[in-house]
Design an enzyme around this catalytic site. Structure first.
Site, short mmCIF file in Angstrom:
data_model
loop_
_atom_site.label_atom_id
_atom_site.label_comp_id
_atom_site.label_asym_id
_atom_site.label_seq_id
_atom_site.Cartn_x
_atom_site.Cartn_y
_atom_site.Cartn_z
N GLY A 11 5.59 -12.74 -10.38
CA GLY A 11 5.28 -12.54 -11.79
C GLY A 11 3.83 -12.88 -12.14
N HIS A 24 -6.99 3.60 -10.23
CA HIS A 24 -7.84 4.03 -9.12
C HIS A 24 -8.97 4.95 -9.60
CE1 HIS A 24 -4.59 3.00 -5.87
NE2 HIS A 24 -5.11 1.94 -6.44
N THR A 25 -9.17 5.04 -10.89
CA THR A 25 -10.32 5.75 -11.45
C THR A 25 -11.60 4.92 -11.30
OG1 THR A 25 -11.25 6.70 -13.48
CG2 THR A 25 -9.81 4.83 -13.78
N HIS A 83 -1.83 -7.39 -8.52
CA HIS A 83 -1.28 -8.10 -7.37
C HIS A 83 -0.65 -9.42 -7.79
CE1 HIS A 83 -3.04 -5.86 -3.70
NE2 HIS A 83 -3.00 -5.04 -4.73
N ASP A 84 -1.20 -10.06 -8.82
CA ASP A 84 -0.59 -11.29 -9.30
C ASP A 84 0.79 -11.00 -9.88
OD1 ASP A 84 -0.33 -14.01 -10.01
OD2 ASP A 84 -0.99 -13.58 -12.05
N ASP A 121 1.67 -15.09 -13.05
CA ASP A 121 1.61 -16.54 -13.19
C ASP A 121 0.38 -17.14 -12.49
OD1 ASP A 121 2.23 -16.26 -10.51
OD2 ASP A 121 3.79 -17.81 -10.51
N PRO A 177 2.76 -2.24 -3.04
CA PRO A 177 2.82 -0.88 -2.49
C PRO A 177 1.75 -0.66 -1.42
CG PRO A 177 1.76 -0.85 -4.64
CD PRO A 177 2.21 -2.26 -4.41
C1 HEM Z 1 0.70 2.88 -6.85
C2 HEM Z 1 0.58 2.13 -5.77
C3 HEM Z 1 -0.73 1.54 -5.33
C4 HEM Z 1 -1.20 1.53 -4.06
C5 HEM Z 1 -0.48 2.07 -2.82
C6 HEM Z 1 -2.48 0.92 -4.09
C7 HEM Z 1 -3.28 0.70 -2.97
C8 HEM Z 1 -4.61 0.33 -3.02
C9 HEM Z 1 -5.47 0.23 -1.88
C10 HEM Z 1 -5.05 0.48 -0.44
C11 HEM Z 1 -6.71 -0.09 -2.31
C12 HEM Z 1 -7.97 -0.27 -1.47
C13 HEM Z 1 -8.11 -1.70 -1.04
C14 HEM Z 1 -9.28 -1.90 -0.08
O1 HEM Z 1 -9.49 -1.13 0.85
O2 HEM Z 1 -10.00 -2.88 -0.29
C15 HEM Z 1 -6.62 -0.22 -3.75
C16 HEM Z 1 -7.67 -0.55 -4.56
C17 HEM Z 1 -7.54 -0.75 -5.92
N1 HEM Z 1 -6.37 -0.71 -6.65
FE1 HEM Z 1 -4.61 -0.04 -6.03
N2 HEM Z 1 -2.79 0.57 -5.37
C18 HEM Z 1 -1.74 0.92 -6.17
C19 HEM Z 1 -1.62 0.69 -7.52
C20 HEM Z 1 -2.56 0.05 -8.28
C21 HEM Z 1 -2.36 -0.43 -9.61
C22 HEM Z 1 -1.04 -0.34 -10.37
C23 HEM Z 1 -3.53 -0.98 -10.02
C24 HEM Z 1 -3.86 -1.65 -11.32
C25 HEM Z 1 -3.24 -1.43 -12.45
C26 HEM Z 1 -4.47 -0.82 -8.94
C27 HEM Z 1 -5.79 -1.15 -8.98
C28 HEM Z 1 -6.68 -1.00 -7.94
C29 HEM Z 1 -8.11 -1.17 -8.08
C30 HEM Z 1 -8.87 -1.42 -9.38
C31 HEM Z 1 -8.66 -1.03 -6.81
C32 HEM Z 1 -10.13 -1.18 -6.40
C33 HEM Z 1 -10.39 -2.61 -6.01
C34 HEM Z 1 -11.84 -2.94 -5.74
O3 HEM Z 1 -12.71 -2.08 -5.84
O4 HEM Z 1 -12.11 -4.13 -5.44
N3 HEM Z 1 -3.83 -0.23 -7.88
N4 HEM Z 1 -5.33 0.03 -4.15
#
Ligand code: HEM
Ligand SMILES: *[C@@H]1O[C@H](CO)[C@@H](O)[C@H](O)[C@H]1NC(C)=O
Length: 326
Positions: free
Chosen positions: A71, A194-195, A65-66, A73, A164
């Site tokens: 960028g 998301h693993t 998100h940062d 930063d 996204p």
């Molecule tokens: C491809 C598009 C992506 C979408 C639409 C997306 C969306 C989301 C959403 C909706 C959540 C749940 C947030 C919540 O309910 O609190 C989430 C969690 C998360 N996302 Fe993504 N994400 C994306 C890509 C990424 C990328 C690129 C990364 C890191 C490289 C990432 C890492 C994570 C992680 C680690 C969590 C879990 C956070 C936690 O447990 O505190 N995501 N994401």
């Protein structure tokens, strides 16, 4: 002869220009400034991780998100007692506090070394902490490029349309990642983040209750999994409830995310789209069948992510407090 020399000179100049434009970050940036920066960050992150697993997903998501907003930063870390900032935007509001806390603790550890006090940027500390949590959860290790400077601006408006959403299609994902210099393979590999980690029920409840008038459950979703999700996320669920995004190995950074997609167990529309859409399915299948292929693609993609919009040289600053501009 003269012509040739001009060509030689101008190509030399061009390649010099290209190198300076490209080689902004370096792996040994702190070699003479703070030689122990990597181990200082690693021990602080490890200690925090031992206290709570959330450290890992929270830090990884914070880095993403940062980088996508202004960028890499550390602008996402800024707090402002008066005005509203990046982290107050709806797309950032669910960033877990443990991610912020991880960077603050690691910064304190770095600053406790007199040689390093106020010499390492919060943006670099976040990049290092991200690598460390990936390793701590069983993911690949890699060298982190360093030399980022911290931004001085954080606004709620700059987040709009930069991150996204879970209902994005493949085209929407590709457009957004593409505008950050990341191609479809990078985007798929990074989605593998998301693993690990958690999602609040509201991010996918439409898929399990009222997808369309014809199909209450999203037809691309595994029915068994959908019913399981309904149990974890009943109607009128407490919005604070969060569930594991990877139902198989929720605390391990591995390629099970992609195997889940093959079985219709992608939690978000944006996850499942990677398998449903035939343009991206081949890559999903590759990552599902080879953890090594996934790891390799992930390392190259997160390295590219770490270069997005970075400030170097004398741009920005080295923040004394990661939550406030100097
Ligand atoms: C491809 C598009 C992506 C979408 C639409 C997306 C969306 C989301 C959403 C909706 C959540 C749940 C947030 C919540 O309910 O609190 C989430 C969690 C998360 N996302 Fe993504 N994400 C994306 C890509 C990424 C990328 C690129 C990364 C890191 C490289 C990432 C890492 C994570 C992680 C680690 C969590 C879990 C956070 C936690 O447990 O505190 N995501 N994401
Ligand atoms: C996407 O980027 C990766 C590096 O992250 C590179 O290996 C790959 O060739 C690129 N793919 C395309 C289709 O350009």
């Amino acid at each position: 002869m003269v012509n040739q020399r001009i060509t030689l000179l101008s190509s030399l100049f061009l390649s010099l220009l290209l190198t300076t434009a490209y080689a902004q970050l370096t792996q040994d940036f702190y070699k003479n400034i703070c030689p122990d920066v990597e181990s200082l960050v690693r021990s602080a992150v490890t200690q925090k991780f031992q206290q709570t697993f959330v450290t890992a997903p929270a830090t990884l998501r914070l880095f993403f998100h940062d980088c996508f907003v202004r960028g890499c930063d550390a602008s996402v870390l800024l707090a402002n007692p008066i005005g509203r900032v990046e982290k107050d935007h709806p797309d950032d509001i669910s960033l877990a506090g443990d991610g912020f806390d991880t960077v603050i603790k690691a910064k304190a550890a770095v600053d406790s070394d007199p040689q390093c006090t106020n010499k390492v940027s919060c943006a670099d500390i976040l990049a290092l902490a991200t690598r460390d949590v990936i390793v701590l959860t069983g993911g690949p290790s890699y060298s982190v490029e360093l030399g980022r400077r911290d931004g001085r601006i954080s606004t709620i408006a700059s987040v709009q349309h930069r991150l996204p959403h879970p209902d994005f299609s493949l085209d929407q994902l590709n457009t957004m990642f593409g505008s950050n210099g990341l191609n479809q393979t990078d985007m798929i590999a990074l989605s593998g983040a998301h693993t690990i980690g958690f999602s609040h029920c509201g991010k996918f409840s439409k898929r399990i209750y009222n997808f369309s008038p014809r199909n209450p459950i999203d037809p691309t979703l595994n029915v068994q999994y959908a019913l399981q999700l309904r149990q974890s996320c009943p109607v009128n669920v407490d919005p604070r409830i969060a569930i594991n995004m990877d139902p198989t190995t929720p605390q391990t950074f591995d390629n099970s995310y992609f195997q889940n997609l093959q079985q219709g167990k992608g939690l978000f529309i944006s996850d499942q789209a990677l398998f449903t859409d035939t343009r991206s399915r081949t890559t999903v299948n590759q990552f599902a069948s080879s953890n090594a292929a996934f790891n390799q693609a992930f390392v190259s993609a997160i390295t590219k992510l770490g270069r997005v919009g970075v400030k170097t040289g004398n741009l920005g600053e080295i923040r004394r407090d990661c939550t406030a501009v100097n």
